[in-house]
Design an enzyme around this catalytic site. Structure first.
Site, PDB file in Angstrom:
ATOM      1  N   SER A 132       0.821  -1.205   0.000  1.00 47.03           N
ATOM      2  CA  SER A 132       0.000   0.000   0.000  1.00 47.03           C
ATOM      3  C   SER A 132       0.859   1.261   0.000  1.00 47.03           C
ATOM      4  O   SER A 132       1.631   1.481  -0.923  1.00 47.03           O
ATOM      5  CB  SER A 132      -0.962  -0.035   1.194  1.00 47.03           C
ATOM      6  OG  SER A 132      -1.923   0.991   1.090  1.00 47.03           O
ATOM      7  N   ASP A 157      -2.333   6.201  -3.922  1.00 47.78           N
ATOM      8  CA  ASP A 157      -1.149   5.499  -3.429  1.00 47.78           C
ATOM      9  C   ASP A 157      -0.771   4.375  -4.405  1.00 47.78           C
ATOM     10  O   ASP A 157      -1.457   4.151  -5.399  1.00 47.78           O
ATOM     11  CB  ASP A 157      -1.375   4.991  -2.000  1.00 47.78           C
ATOM     12  CG  ASP A 157      -2.433   3.915  -1.896  1.00 47.78           C
ATOM     13  OD1 ASP A 157      -3.198   3.729  -2.857  1.00 47.78           O
ATOM     14  OD2 ASP A 157      -2.509   3.244  -0.848  1.00 47.78           O
ATOM     15  N   ASP A 164      -0.964   1.121  -4.732  1.00 48.46           N
ATOM     16  CA  ASP A 164      -1.910   0.090  -5.186  1.00 48.46           C
ATOM     17  C   ASP A 164      -3.292   0.665  -5.471  1.00 48.46           C
ATOM     18  O   ASP A 164      -4.231  -0.068  -5.743  1.00 48.46           O
ATOM     19  CB  ASP A 164      -1.988  -1.070  -4.190  1.00 48.46           C
ATOM     20  CG  ASP A 164      -2.592  -0.675  -2.855  1.00 48.46           C
ATOM     21  OD1 ASP A 164      -2.340   0.460  -2.405  1.00 48.46           O
ATOM     22  OD2 ASP A 164      -3.288  -1.506  -2.243  1.00 48.46           O
ATOM     23  N   ASP A 210      -5.685   2.176  -3.734  1.00 51.86           N
ATOM     24  CA  ASP A 210      -6.893   2.023  -2.920  1.00 51.86           C
ATOM     25  C   ASP A 210      -7.148   3.251  -2.046  1.00 51.86           C
ATOM     26  O   ASP A 210      -8.250   3.437  -1.546  1.00 51.86           O
ATOM     27  CB  ASP A 210      -6.867   0.731  -2.087  1.00 51.86           C
ATOM     28  CG  ASP A 210      -5.708   0.658  -1.107  1.00 51.86           C
ATOM     29  OD1 ASP A 210      -4.853   1.561  -1.086  1.00 51.86           O
ATOM     30  OD2 ASP A 210      -5.659  -0.342  -0.354  1.00 51.86           O
TER      31      ASP A 210
END
Length: 563
Positions: free
Chosen positions: A147, A302, A304, A306
């Protein structure tokens, strides 16, 4: 087995490759480093398996990834048998160092266990992985990501049949399977060209974008101002670049400029210290661009994709970062008010948030006759609620969000989705733009109607064995000290979620509710060596709330320093 014995086992066992052994030999005279790498195994937390990349049982590497995968595979075989094998597991990865390698290792171990593995040809977002689990009818999913953590981290998140991250009951059973694996050399693997490994085509991408576009509420507004409103977007070197630009373009946002310096995947995240949209510094380049071209809104995701950060102009014309509570509350107000006729026909329409998220969104929802439900920290618990509501029909999910910049509108994914969030935030900005207002002014309108709310987060990093013990000591103090007042405000209630509250899973979280509705929540991080303190206050005037919040934070800080 002691950490030194484990260290020597990795050095002596022919199963581990020369690159790994070379890295371990380089620390042979640093017992503290050896201890930190081998004193425990990486554990599942709120975000799954996450750690620093490197050799050792307490690091993420191809061997610990294989071990986690073998545990997952055994769980699938035990619970689902032949059906689980045939349904298979879909795997995605982000732009981090070794993400593609860890994705391949995951697929190879699953295939060696007779389980089908579906892999993407390049990096994909976490919400698309969540979507793909159900779209492909898989038994599970895995995404390789850490993340928003610093570049030296990577991670391994497991999703179950419903497309949501595994919750504690399943996670604990997977961990049991993982913990049975003591000898790494017994873990099966195979070649990349194994017939059980399938490379996915673009049809999953198309289906995901179409599902995201279905969440648009006011296409009329986009049609009206979509070519005029200026958007700057940065994927912060991550996975959001292609899907977000595609979604924005296809619904009609044509005036979108991307931060070129942060457009391409980069495992070093070389333009930022942390690739985290919660940090204002990640927007420095974007803000410079915005000052030149007069952008109406800046959006950043960010690695990834999410989490989403939002930057808007304040009343003085300065670009300011809105926090997750502010954006979430704005979205609650926008989504419900613009879908109110449809919502009125739904059975028990409900928003879902976490226990450390502002109460402003809940109060907004209540004013429209919409319920609000709290979950533990971690979006997997919000995903769990969606699954439950679909099975029981006891409520209709409207949206979910958490203070840490995660939002989900719709049920196409079961995790926070930066793609749909970027789209709906842009639509919301267009709504205010059409009214001659900025999102910042929209937020001030919300405050005028519902009162001023302010929240803060303070994290303390405490690494290693000593740090873990310090975190325990801090939690024990606040749990047992019988604190009656905080900053001269009476403590109305102490909620200890370790005891189990409101049918939530037991969790090491404390929440102090003060008599003026201020609150403080304390919890160890599930993914980093940190203890986190959340603060929330509200009132009629900003200065009153600011002063109260500062006093409460000072009290807690002084208490921690004296433990």
């Amino acid at each position: 087995m002691t950490y030194m014995k484990s260290y020597k086992e990795w050095l002596d066992n022919p199963y581990f490759d020369e690159e790994t052994k070379k890295e371990l030999i380089s620390i042979e005279n640093n017992e503290k480093e050896i201890e930190d790498r081998f004193y425990k195994n990486l554990e599942f937390g709120t975000g799954g398996l996450r750690g620093v990349i490197g050799a050792g049982t307490n690091r993420i590497n191809k061997y610990t990834v294989r071990r986690a995968t073998y545990g997952l595979a055994n769980y699938i075989l035990n619970k689902c048998g032949e059906e689980g094998k045939q349904k298979g597991v879909v795997i995605a990865y982000d732009s981090r160092f070794k993400s593609e390698e860890f994705s391949t290792e995951t697929a190879k171990t699953l295939a060696a266990c007779g389980i089908k593995a579906y892999i993407f040809d390049s990096l994909r977002t976490t919400p698309q992985l969540s979507f793909a689990v159900r779209h492909l009818g898989c038994v599970a999913g895995v995404v390789i990501t850490a993340s928003h953590n610093p570049p030296e981290y990577n991670g391994y998140k497991v999703y179950w049949t419903d497309g949501g991250q595994v919750c504690p009951d399943i996670a604990e059973e997977i961990i049991e399977e993982v913990n049975k694996i003591e000898d790494y050399s017994t873990i099966p693997t195979t070649n990349e060209d194994n017939e059980l490994i399938t490379l996915l085509d673009e049809s999953v991408d198309r289906a995901f974008i179409d599902a995201v576009k279905e969440q648009v509420i006011r296409q009329d507004i986009i049609d009206k101002v979509g070519e005029d409103m200026k958007i700057i977007f940065t994927p912060i070197h991550g996975t959001g670049n292609l899907p977000i630009r595609k979604a924005l373009d296809e619904v009609g946002f044509k005036n979108v400029e991307v931060v070129k310096e942060q457009e391409m995947p980069d495992s070093k995240f070389s333009t930022v210290k942390y690739p985290n949209p919660e940090e204002k510094a990640v927007f420095d380049i974007a803000i410079s661009m915005a000052k030149e071209n007069g952008a109406d809104i800046i959006i950043g995701t960010d690695p990834d994709c999410d989490r989403v950060g939002v930057v808007v102009k304040n009343n003085e014309g300065e670009y300011v970062v809105l926090n997750g509570n502010q954006v979430g509350s704005l979205l609650v107000d926008y989504v419900i008010s613009n879908k109110i006729d449809e919502i009125k026909t739904m059975k028990n329409p409900t928003i879902v948030k976490t226990i450390v998220t502002s109460e402003l969104g809940a109060n907004i929802a209540k004013s429209y006759g919409v319920s609000s439900v709290d979950t533990l920290t971690g979006f997997k618990f919000i995903g769990e609620k969606i699954h439950k509501y679909e099975n029981t029909n006891e409520a209709t999910f409207i949206m979910g969000y958490e203070e840490s910049y995660g939002y989900l509108i719709g049920t196409h994914a079961r995790d926070k989705d930066g793609v749909v969030s970027a789209l709906l935030i842009s639509e919301m900005a267009a709504y205010y733009y059409d009214k001659g207002m900025t999102l910042y002014e929209g937020l001030q309108e919300v405050y005028k109607k519902y009162g001023y709310y302010k929240e803060e987060l303070k994290s303390i990093t405490l690494k290693g064995i000593d740090g873990m013990e310090n975190i325990k000591s801090i939690m024990n103090h606040f749990r047992n000290a019988n604190i009656e007042k905080i900053a001269d405000i009476k403590v109305e209630e102490l909620r200890d979620y370790k005891e189990g509250i409101n049918n939530l899973p037991k969790s090491d979280v404390l929440k102090f509710i003060l008599e003026d509705n201020s609150w403080i929540a304390i919890r160890p991080s599930g993914t980093e060596p940190k203890i986190k303190f959340y603060f929330g206050c509200n009132g009629e005037e900003k200065i009153e709330v600011d002063n109260k919040l500062n006093s409460i934070m000072e009290f807690i800080t002084n208490t921690v320093e004296n433990i």
